[in-house]
Write a protein that holds these residues in place. Structure first.
Motif, PDB file in Angstrom:
ATOM      1  N   PRO A  45       7.345  10.359  -9.345  1.00  0.00           N
ATOM      2  CA  PRO A  45       6.042  10.371  -8.593  1.00  0.00           C
ATOM      3  C   PRO A  45       5.231   8.761  -9.099  1.00  0.00           C
ATOM      4  O   PRO A  45       4.496   8.258  -8.587  1.00  0.00           O
ATOM      5  N   HIS A  97       2.503   4.565  -8.471  1.00  0.00           N
ATOM      6  CA  HIS A  97       1.277   4.151  -9.283  1.00  0.00           C
ATOM      7  C   HIS A  97       1.366   2.858 -10.127  1.00  0.00           C
ATOM      8  O   HIS A  97       0.561   2.370 -10.526  1.00  0.00           O
ATOM      9  N   LEU A 125       3.485  13.336  -1.535  1.00  0.00           N
ATOM     10  CA  LEU A 125       2.701  14.491  -1.831  1.00  0.00           C
ATOM     11  C   LEU A 125       1.686  14.068  -2.809  1.00  0.00           C
ATOM     12  O   LEU A 125       0.613  14.693  -3.048  1.00  0.00           O
ATOM     13  N   THR A 126       2.064  13.265  -3.690  1.00  0.00           N
ATOM     14  CA  THR A 126       1.290  12.983  -4.920  1.00  0.00           C
ATOM     15  C   THR A 126       0.650  11.344  -4.746  1.00  0.00           C
ATOM     16  O   THR A 126       0.094  11.038  -5.746  1.00  0.00           O
ATOM     17  N   ALA A 127       1.186  10.900  -3.819  1.00  0.00           N
ATOM     18  CA  ALA A 127       0.696   9.219  -3.675  1.00  0.00           C
ATOM     19  C   ALA A 127      -0.551   9.140  -3.174  1.00  0.00           C
ATOM     20  O   ALA A 127      -1.159   9.933  -2.361  1.00  0.00           O
ATOM     21  N   PRO A 128      -1.173   7.707  -3.724  1.00  0.00           N
ATOM     22  CA  PRO A 128      -2.612   7.458  -3.274  1.00  0.00           C
ATOM     23  C   PRO A 128      -2.186   6.969  -1.889  1.00  0.00           C
ATOM     24  O   PRO A 128      -1.001   6.427  -1.332  1.00  0.00           O
ATOM     25  N   PRO A 129      -3.462   6.783  -1.217  1.00  0.00           N
ATOM     26  CA  PRO A 129      -3.307   6.396   0.296  1.00  0.00           C
ATOM     27  C   PRO A 129      -2.517   5.029   0.699  1.00  0.00           C
ATOM     28  O   PRO A 129      -1.924   4.774   1.475  1.00  0.00           O
ATOM     29  N   HIS A 142      -4.183  14.692   5.812  1.00  0.00           N
ATOM     30  CA  HIS A 142      -4.637  13.643   4.637  1.00  0.00           C
ATOM     31  C   HIS A 142      -6.016  13.385   5.096  1.00  0.00           C
ATOM     32  O   HIS A 142      -6.465  12.943   6.152  1.00  0.00           O
ATOM     33  N   TYR A 143      -6.814  12.928   3.828  1.00  0.00           N
ATOM     34  CA  TYR A 143      -8.366  12.790   4.202  1.00  0.00           C
ATOM     35  C   TYR A 143      -8.468  11.348   4.835  1.00  0.00           C
ATOM     36  O   TYR A 143      -9.446  10.913   5.559  1.00  0.00           O
ATOM     37  N   HIS A 144      -7.558  10.513   4.477  1.00  0.00           N
ATOM     38  CA  HIS A 144      -7.879   9.016   5.054  1.00  0.00           C
ATOM     39  C   HIS A 144      -7.231   8.822   6.541  1.00  0.00           C
ATOM     40  O   HIS A 144      -6.101   9.311   6.739  1.00  0.00           O
ATOM     41  N   THR A 160      -4.422  -3.441  -1.503  1.00  0.00           N
ATOM     42  CA  THR A 160      -4.912  -2.692  -2.277  1.00  0.00           C
ATOM     43  C   THR A 160      -6.076  -1.433  -1.794  1.00  0.00           C
ATOM     44  O   THR A 160      -6.568  -1.524  -0.576  1.00  0.00           O
ATOM     45  N   THR A 161      -6.822  -0.757  -2.574  1.00  0.00           N
ATOM     46  CA  THR A 161      -7.483   0.338  -2.073  1.00  0.00           C
ATOM     47  C   THR A 161      -8.885  -0.326  -1.507  1.00  0.00           C
ATOM     48  O   THR A 161      -9.546   0.114  -0.680  1.00  0.00           O
TER      49      THR A 161
END
Lengths: 530, 862
Positions: free
Chosen positions: A349, A353, A390-394, A458-460, A488-489
């Motif tokens: 995971p 990050h 499943l644990t990754a940021p968008p 997913h929310y995004h 980037t985010t």
């Protein structure tokens, strides 16, 4: 101090004035000494002010020293050859001329010593001027060697001086990175660079042997800064910039200059890397390894030990070691057993990050681009990445999803991961073994990518859209992931924030009355206002 | 060769004498172009050709042009017409004539009439003197007018407009000369017509005269008898009839103009009202669902602000909840019982107030009205929040037909308190406020007031600057929204944070947001953007960032209140969610405060996705990390902790209890939001209590997540770490009873979900139709047109074709010309030869006679 000096102590600007005056006086003294030998004893004044407290005075003295001794070197008024002791000189049967030279040579030596001490002074200005002065001496010595020359062509370079300079530069206590960056300008000269490299190697060997393998962070940081500021010449034709005359240098290192350079460079790095490094240093080295070290080594494969060690460490360092390994495998025919297995086990995971995510996925994309990889391996990678997603940021998901799609595109037999019509009806448990280390045993091919199905919620919106692609057969064209690697985010956010024209923003129709009240309020269940 | 032209000319002569119809009917003149096939509906001009006619035409034309040119060849002298404008083709013939006329007149005038004062030329029209005509001697018979209305005959036009003269003359001419058959018949027809009409006229005149005579006679007779008859005059009746009719008309008109009863809105039964309510809510809900699915927004269908037909576009928003219409039920006032089921806070006072309000004059001054409202409220002693009811009543007075009453918060203050507050407010606060121009203005305005009063001030500012009142008000209120947001942020950053004031201001913010969605969206976006940007910057420098401060948490909460969080993509909530996720992944937990902030963010995250059930991985990660903090024994985990948490390290024991004693005394209490900013926990028991509260919050959130994500295919894998944590690690530790229960519930929920899945398959698609091998038939509608090329190509083709045709035509013409000329030359030569022959013959003849005479003389002499 110099005679005939009337100071006006009452003045407010005494210090400044005196400094100025001192400077003028020092230059006068230098002139006097150079003019006639009877003022030779004034050199002690200069040496004294060289050790003064005040910064300006010291700097002035350094300048004066450099002027004086450079001129003396030019005039060959310093004693050549093996230097007899001062007392011996007085007692021995030397001519007056020789005595003077011996005297001056002694003063020169003490001046160099003081300057070397100044290299670890706390004032940067003093450090800098001392270093510059020393380099000037080095240049002067190179032109007018202090040793007796046996034959005229013999090439002499002030190795001892450079060695001492490097030793002081690589301090164990203070961070000299600023000074080293100043020193970089001298490193552009071929001969200086050559001798500095060999001095570094000697120094590292000495210091690290003394520390018996323990980590010396500050020292190693200094060494790294100095070494990474060495920029190697690309071709032989570039060897034009010399401090001392050219033929001598070329004669001294008889074989091809570039080859010799490379050899010294390589030995320096290997000497440095052979000892244990702090973790942050591993990262720093690995970041520049493929770009500015490997290409200039005569035998890059010698790095394999270091890279393997780094690869075994795990985490971000392994990811970075990947790059160097890739160069070795790709360009130098390195055979690395179980490479893919190790790569597979790197996937955890945290890869989503860490800072080096983009680099890792770029490389992973290269490694997995071969169409000759076995299906089970590709499927294992795809499944593993999906599980990790499943644990990754968008931002990571926007890379990983196209990455998985590309894998499936390249290996059409992996399509069963997203399309298994034979087993459509009977539900079964996911046969994939997460903890299995061997991709061949993990039964990924029997599984399906339900994780991506989950990510359709997913929310995004962009991620959800990307995940929706598995509902239909994938297009032939591969997705280009290089564009999304570095997103980037905030950039992702800007896409929504900077929409040029929003036509009628939808609003919440449920009337808000309180901060922590309303339908679906969770915050109010656990927190209160005061 | 010599014969043919003669023949032809003879034929031409014959042809000339014949009419065109005669020629056409003559089968020897006509050449029929044979068609290969018949096409229905197509008219062809070229099916019948008249070669003779066209040839003679061509010959004539050549004679006029080419022949003349030929004759003029090699001649120097030339006839030039010097009349004015003779060779000027640009001049119209009328102009030419006019110009010539004036020039002639001028010439004549100059020479002769220098001294002529009076005498002028007589003006004529068709040869008749205009002076004569002006006398109007020939008056038209006025008798005709009555009968001949609307009739136009040739004579009539002739007599009226004088234009018929031509026709008449033509007629005369036609009689004289022998024209075509058709012309003759037409003239005859016209003559016949004229004759007929004249005859009719005469007859009618005679009839009328007769009738008049008869009536006169009758009148005479009647007068004689009248005296004998009884005086019963129907004429008087008739005279009275007229005014009666008028009266009726008037009445009809009056009835028409009379004020009709206005069709009032149908009184709705409570059932209908409830139904309407439900439908509206359903519609909004459907809209929300549609947006959640991310379907393309249909223009118009999604306009959030519903304009009713009566809407004056004044920003007055009809609230969905409490649309109350004055209604009767069983002959009594319907006091709005139907609302009670929904909101018990909806009370009768509100109703009574509104009915009273309806009676009050709508044109009353605003301030007065407000005062009145205040009084009313006092009289009624309502327990409502004062500012809000103020707002309501104001709106009600503005629009009598629709009342708005947003659901009121529950009664929190006792009546006396409210009353006291109201009085205080009445004593202190003015009723109108100027809109603040800057943020500092707003702060000055609100400084020193209680939170209730602050809210009242904002409400009144909003009222007194309603967009319908002045032009610039819209902008002012839009600004006010931004200032309010800023103010909220500042309230949250104060220490201690004044959250209750924020709480009070929420309805105002919501109202403003409903009024100006775009401005609200912009303001919120800029706040989020700034916060995200600063976080990004610190991340770039340090690699991690601090948790967002309380104001940001409040902003995120306000965002959820103002904007729908369930939309697939929303300009505000999507970035807000991203911000939450960013904060949850990048901010390391280093203290209990950080943890509290994180839990607030988690709650917000759950709130954001609670309706849409979207998957928020960062939320699960953070909750796993939080639970991990509570694990005592960090060895042999069996799960992986995701950054920002670490499996072991300095801050990885934040939630481990210092003593198990605290478990017994612990009871669940809500944490204050200010705990995210400062937390002073001196002793271990306090800290343990806080830890347990955090843990219970965390477990509750986990439970909620369990319910939310139950349907995800990878549910078990997502919750695998949590399951391991709860069942293996936390169960061994001593925890308070409620927490134990909670965790066992969660484990139950996780393990009860089915782990089996059916394999993925692509969506079923419509089968692709087979390729068919029947030829493709294209209907060709325009024959002869080239198809399948671009417009330029077609144009080029067309021009080429035209050029070819023209070229051929020109060539043919030239050939014909030269043939004509050759013929003419031959004619000339032959004529010349014939002349010469004739002359020679003549000479020979004369010589012979001379010789004969001489011989006879000679013979005579002898």
């Amino acid at each position: 101090m110099a005679p005939a000096k009337k100071r006006n102590v009452s003045s407010v600007k005494t210090a400044e004035k005196s400094a100025k005056k001192a400077k003028v006086d020092l230059s006068k003294t230098v002139e006097r000494i150079l003019e006639s030998r009877k003022h030779a004893n004034d050199v002690f004044d200069i040496l004294e002010s060289l050790q003064a407290e005040q910064e300006k005075e010291v700097i002035g003295a350094v300048a004066a020293c450099s002027e004086l001794f450079c001129a003396l070197l030019e005039r060959k008024e310093l004693f050549l050859g093996k230097l007899p002791g001062e007392e011996d000189a007085l007692s021995g049967g030397y001519s007056a001329e020789d005595k003077y030279r011996i005297f001056m040579r002694h003063r020169y030596t003490s001046c160099v010593e003081i300057l070397l001490e100044h290299l670890s002074h706390e004032q940067y200005d003093i450090k800098e001027s001392a270093m510059c002065c020393l380099m000037k001496f080095a240049a002067g010595e190179g032109r007018h060697p202090l040793e007796d020359l046996d034959w005229s062509e013999h090439y002499s370079f002030p190795r001892e001086l450079i060695q001492a300079l490097v030793d002081n530069l690589l301090s164990k206590a203070t961070d000299n990175s600023l000074l080293i960056s100043r020193f970089q300008e001298f490193l552009e000269m071929e001969d200086v660079r050559y001798y500095v490299m060999s001095s570094i190697r000697d120094n590292v060997g000495k210091v690290m042997d003394k520390s018996k393998g323990a980590v010396v962070p500050v020292y190693q940081n200094n060494v790294f800064t100095l070494m990474s500021s060495i920029s190697m010449p690309n071709q032989e034709s570039e060897l034009t910039n010399f401090m001392v005359k050219q033929e001598g240098f070329l004669n001294a290192i008889r074989s091809s200059a570039t080859q010799e350079h490379k050899r010294v460079f390589e030995r320096m790095w290997l000497g440095f890397l052979k000892y244990k490094l702090p973790n942050s240093m591993y990262k720093k080295v690995l970041v520049i390894l493929h770009d500015s070290i490997l290409p200039y080594m005569s035998k890059p494969t010698l790095m394999i030990d270091f890279l393997t060690a780094a690869y075994e460490i795990g985490g971000a360092i392994s990811l970075l070691a990947l790059n160097g390994l890739f160069v070795l495998i790709h360009q130098h025919n390195l055979d690395y057993p179980d490479f893919y297995k190790k790569l597979y086990n790197l996937l955890e995971p945290s890869v989503f990050h860490v800072k080096y995510r983009a680099r890792f996925f770029h490389l992973a994309n290269v490694f997995l681009s071969s169409s000759h990889l076995p299906v089970y391996l590709v499927a294992a990678f795809a499944k593993r990445l999906a599980r990790l997603a499943l644990t990754a940021p968008p931002t990571a998901l926007l890379v990983v999803l196209p990455f998985i799609y590309n894998l499936i595109r390249r290996h059409p037999s992996c399509r069963v991961l997203i399309h298994k019509p034979s087993a459509e009806d009977e539900p079964f448990e996911d046969p994939y073994l997460t903890d299995e280390e061997d991709p061949a045993q993990c039964r990924a091919l029997e599984s399906s990518l339900w994780e991506i199905k989950s990510l359709q919620k997913h929310y995004h919106p962009d991620v959800a859209k990307a995940a929706l692609l598995i509902n239909t057969p994938l297009s032939e064209q591969e997705d280009d992931i290089s564009e999304t690697l570095e997103v980037t985010t905030y950039e992702l956010m800007e896409k929504d924030l900077k929409q040029p024209e929003i036509k009628s923003v939808p609003l919440e129709f449920e009337t808000a009355t309180r901060l922590l009240k309303g339908r679906g309020d969770v915050l109010g269940q656990h927190f209160c206002l005061a | 060769m010599g014969k043919a032209p003669k023949k032809r000319s003879l034929a031409d002569k014959v042809r000339k004498t014949k009419t065109s119809s005669e020629i056409k009917n003559n089968p020897f003149e006509v050449k029929i172009n044979r068609k290969k096939f018949d096409v229905l509906g197509r008219k062809s001009k070229h099916d019948v050709g008249l070669p003779g006619v066209s040839r003679s035409k061509a010959v004539n034309k050549r004679k006029e042009t080419l022949l003349k040119e030929y004759k003029q060849k090699n001649r120097c002298s030339k006839f030039i017409d010097r009349r004015f404008g003779e060779y000027d083709t640009k001049m119209a013939p009328e102009d030419k004539i006019l110009q010539r006329f004036t020039m002639e007149r001028q010439r004549v005038h100059e020479k002769k009439d220098v001294y002529n004062l009076n005498e002028e030329e007589e003006l004529t029209h068709y040869g008749q003197s205009l002076a004569e005509m002006e006398k109007f001697n020939d008056v038209v018979n006025s008798d005709d007018e009555s009968e001949e209305k609307g009739l136009l005959s040739a004579e009539l036009t002739a007599s009226h407009f004088g234009g018929g003269g031509g026709l008449l003359r033509k007629k005369a001419l036609g009689e004289e000369e022998e024209g075509g058959q058709r012309a003759k018949s037409r003239q005859e027809l016209i003559e016949e017509l004229i004759q007929k009409s004249k005859q009719e006229k005469r007859e009618r005149q005679v009839q009328r005269e007769e009738a008049q005579e008869l009536t006169e006679k009758l009148d005479q007779d009647w007068k004689n008898i009248q005296s004998l008859m009884v005086k019963k005059t129907p004429k008087a009746d008739k005279q009275e009839e007229k005014p009666k009719l008028e009266e009726y008309d008037m009445m009809v008109r009056e009835l028409g103009f009379e004020m009709k009863a206005q069709p009032s809105e149908k009184m709705k039964t409570p059932e209908e009202l409830a139904k309407e309510e439900r439908e509206k809510l359903q519609k909004l809900e459907a809209d929300r669902l549609r947006r959640m699915m991310g379907e393309e927004v249909v223009e118009g269908a999604q306009s959030q602000i519903h304009f009713s037909a009566d809407d004056l576009n004044d920003g007055f928003i009809l609230d969905k909840h409490d649309k109350k219409t004055l209604a009767y039920q069983d002959g009594k006032w319907n006091m709005g019982e139907e609302e009670e089921e929904e909101d018990e806070a909806e009370d009768e006072e509100g109703e009574g107030e509104s009915s009273e309000e309806q009676e009050s004059d709508a044109e009353e001054d605003e301030v007065e009205e407000e005062e009145e409202e205040e009084e009313e409220e006092e009289e009624e002693g309502s327990g409502e929040d004062d500012g809000h009811s103020d707002l309501e009543s104001e709106q009600e007075s503005e629009n009598e037909e629709e009342e708005e009453a947003s659901p009121k918060p529950k009664k929190t203050l006792s009546k006396e308190e409210v009353k006291a507050q109201q009085e205080a407010a009445k004593a202190e606060l003015p009723y109108t406020f100027a809109a603040p121009e800057s943020y500092n203005d707003l702060k000055d305005m609100l400084r020193g007031h209680t939170s209730d009063n602050q809210r009242l001030i904002v409400a009144r500012t909003q009222k007194s600057n309603h967009p319908s009142l002045a032009v610039g008000n819209k902008l002012k209120l839009q600004k006010l929204f931004g200032f309010l947001l800023e103010y909220i942020g500042e309230l949250a950053t104060r220490s201690p944070p004044e959250l209750s004031t924020i709480d009070k201001l929420i309805p105002e913010v919501y109202a403003l947001c409903q009024m100006f969605p775009d401005a609200a969206c912009k303001a919120m976006q800029s706040i989020l953007g700034d916060a995200a940007h600063s976080m990004e910057e610190t991340l770039e420098v340090k690699g991690h960032a601090a948790f967002p401060t309380l104001d940001m948490l409040i902003y995120l909460k306000v965002t959820a209140l103002l904007f729908p969080t369930s939309d697939f993509r929303h300009p505000v909530t999507t970035p807000a969610l991203l911000f939450i996720s960013q904060a949850l992944t990048k901010c390391p937990v280093r203290s209990l405060q950080d943890l509290t902030s994180g839990l607030v963010l988690c709650s917000l995250g759950v709130e954001y996705v609670s309706f849409s059930k979207r998957f928020l991985p960062e939320l699960i990660n953070f909750l796993v990390g939080t639970l991990h903090l509570a694990v005592q024994d960090k060895a042999s985990l069996g799960y992986i902790v995701v950054p920002p948490f670490r499996a072991s390290g300095k801050y990885s024991d934040l939630l481990v209890l210092s003593s198990s004693e605290s478990c017994r005394s612990w009871s669940k209490k809500s944490l204050p939001l200010s705990a995210t900013q400062q937390l002073d926990l001196e002793n271990d028991p306090d800290r343990d209590t806080h830890r347990l509260t955090c843990l219970s919050t965390c477990l509750d959130l986990v439970k909620r997540c369990c319910l939310l994500y139950k349907d995800l295919p990878s549910f078990t894998h997502i919750f695998q770490p949590i399951r391991t944590l709860l069942s293996k690690h936390l169960s061994t530790q001593t925890l308070p009873e409620p927490l134990q229960e909670l965790s066992s519930e969660i484990v139950e929920a996780i393990s009860s979900t089915p782990v089996t899945q059916s394999a993925l398959v692509f969506d079923k698609r419509k089968p692709i139709p087979l390729k068919l091998l029947t030829p493709k038939i294209v209907e060709v509608l325009d024959y002869g047109k080239k198809r399948g090329s671009t417009r330029e190509e077609r144009e080029k083709e067309r021009l080429k074709h035209k050029y070819k045709r023209e070229f051929k035509g020109a060539l043919r013409e030239i050939r014909k010309d030269s043939r004509f000329l050759a013929r003419e030359k031959l004619n000339e030569v032959m004529n010349r030869d014939a002349e010469r022959k004739r002359k020679v013959k003549e000479l020979m003849g004369s010589l012979a006679t001379q010789e004969g005479e001489w011989k006879s003389l000679k013979r005579k002499k002898k």
